[in-house]
Design an enzyme around this catalytic site. Structure first.
Site, PDB file in Angstrom:
ATOM      1  N   SER A  88       0.836  -1.210   0.000  1.00 54.66           N
ATOM      2  CA  SER A  88       0.000   0.000   0.000  1.00 54.66           C
ATOM      3  C   SER A  88       0.864   1.251   0.000  1.00 54.66           C
ATOM      4  O   SER A  88       2.082   1.184   0.158  1.00 54.66           O
ATOM      5  CB  SER A  88      -0.917   0.006   1.231  1.00 54.66           C
ATOM      6  N   SER A  90       0.791   3.738   2.225  1.00 47.73           N
ATOM      7  CA  SER A  90       0.742   4.429   3.512  1.00 47.73           C
ATOM      8  C   SER A  90       2.090   4.996   3.952  1.00 47.73           C
ATOM      9  O   SER A  90       2.138   5.841   4.843  1.00 47.73           O
ATOM     10  CB  SER A  90       0.203   3.494   4.598  1.00 47.73           C
ATOM     11  N   LYS A 145       5.216   0.859   9.512  1.00 46.68           N
ATOM     12  CA  LYS A 145       5.023   2.281   9.804  1.00 46.68           C
ATOM     13  C   LYS A 145       6.317   2.817  10.410  1.00 46.68           C
ATOM     14  O   LYS A 145       7.286   2.101  10.604  1.00 46.68           O
ATOM     15  CB  LYS A 145       3.866   2.493  10.797  1.00 46.68           C
ATOM     16  N   SER A 239      -3.048   6.849   5.975  1.00 47.67           N
ATOM     17  CA  SER A 239      -2.377   5.795   6.730  1.00 47.67           C
ATOM     18  C   SER A 239      -3.244   5.374   7.909  1.00 47.67           C
ATOM     19  O   SER A 239      -3.664   6.210   8.718  1.00 47.67           O
ATOM     20  CB  SER A 239      -1.013   6.287   7.237  1.00 47.67           C
TER      21      SER A 239
END
Length: 292
Positions: A88, A90, A145, A239
């Site tokens: 993705s 994010s 992250k 996100s």
């Protein structure tokens, strides 16, 4: 359906290892004894018969061949380095969809495969690290992250600005451009701006992405509990991360902060970019770089 690859790998190592062990302590000696008895009974041994009597069963042959390879893969993947693909956006602009990354599995301690129990403590995540962890709502899924808040930190997010322990995290504008993620023909295609900012988190300088027209969430503050980490994506307006732990008005799945026992490792390099792994679309190595 999520395949538990670590468990399958451990089972494969155990099965092939048992086959090799059984051949070492039982089947191998049995074959050698049979050959010795045959050679004692005949004046001239038939080479074809000897070869047939000494031949390993097919299952054992495969097991002995694959065991060392699978064992090396298990050790490398479980304790040293594991590859991942970014699914993705994010973490844009740091990581793009289709980036293949390498994750240091021992940076935060040695953990046993499958059960992920830490057996040797080496280091702790630091503010600014890009970290892979198991998604708290479904530990079979891996997320990636950036570490923003450490245990005991007060993290605030207001007006799309980040504060840690009451101090604003410094940023500076790197680039302002139109939103390249909008599909062709989108009504906002020619007016939706994106700002690329350089952010300083601890010792780490990195870029984040902020959309001018995206909704600004209400100001919030969180206290990071012991043994947990507050995570945010670099694509701040796109996100699903720790900010939505206690924000029921946000249209995202809530999952909160990451406990220490859900940590997988520290992402440290992009080694390939291949958004659509197909034969007609060859991988690119133009994005090979260390991750900051």
């Amino acid at each position: 359906m999520h395949i538990n690859f670590p468990l399958l790998l451990v089972l494969a190592v155990v099965i092939t290892g048992l086959l090799a062990l059984i051949d070492l302590v039982w089947l191998g000696p049995k074959r050698r004894r049979a050959r010795a008895v045959y050679e004692a009974k005949v004046d001239v041994a038939d080479p074809v018969v000897l070869e047939r009597m000494g031949k390993e069963p097919l299952l054992v042959e495969y097991g002995k061949s694959f065991f060392p390879v699978l064992l090396v893969v298990l050790v490398l993947r479980s304790f040293l380095v594991e590859p991942f693909q970014i699914p993705s956006g994010s973490m844009k602009p740091t990581l793009e969809v289709g980036d293949f990354i390498l994750v240091n599995k021992f940076a935060y301690g040695i953990r046993l495969p499958v059960i992920d129990s830490k057996v040797i403590a080496i280091g702790d995540p630091e503010r600014g690290d890009v970290m892979v962890f198991r998604y708290p709502n479904d530990p079979r899924i891996n997320y990636i992250k950036r570490v923003v808040g450490l245990p005991g930190d007060r993290v605030s997010y207001a007006g799309k600005e980040l504060f840690i322990n009451g101090e604003k995290v410094p940023t500076s504008v790197v680039e302002v451009k139109l939103d390249e993620d909008l599909p062709a023909g989108h009504p906002m295609q020619n007016i939706a701006e994106v700002r690329i900012l350089e952010e300083q988190l601890g010792e780490v300088e990195h870029h984040i992405r902020v959309e001018r027209l995206a909704r600004t969430p209400a100001a919030q503050e969180w206290l990071v509990p012991p043994g947990h980490y507050f995570m945010m994506g670099d694509n701040r307006d796109n996100s699903n991360d720790s900010r939505y732990w206690n924000a029921p008005d946000m249209p995202r799945e809530l999952w909160g902060m990451v406990p220490d026992n859900y940590i997988v490792g520290k992402a440290f390099a992009i080694w390939m970019h291949w958004p659509e792994p197909k034969l007609r679309n060859l991988p690119s190595f133009s994005r090979v770089a260390l991750i900051h």
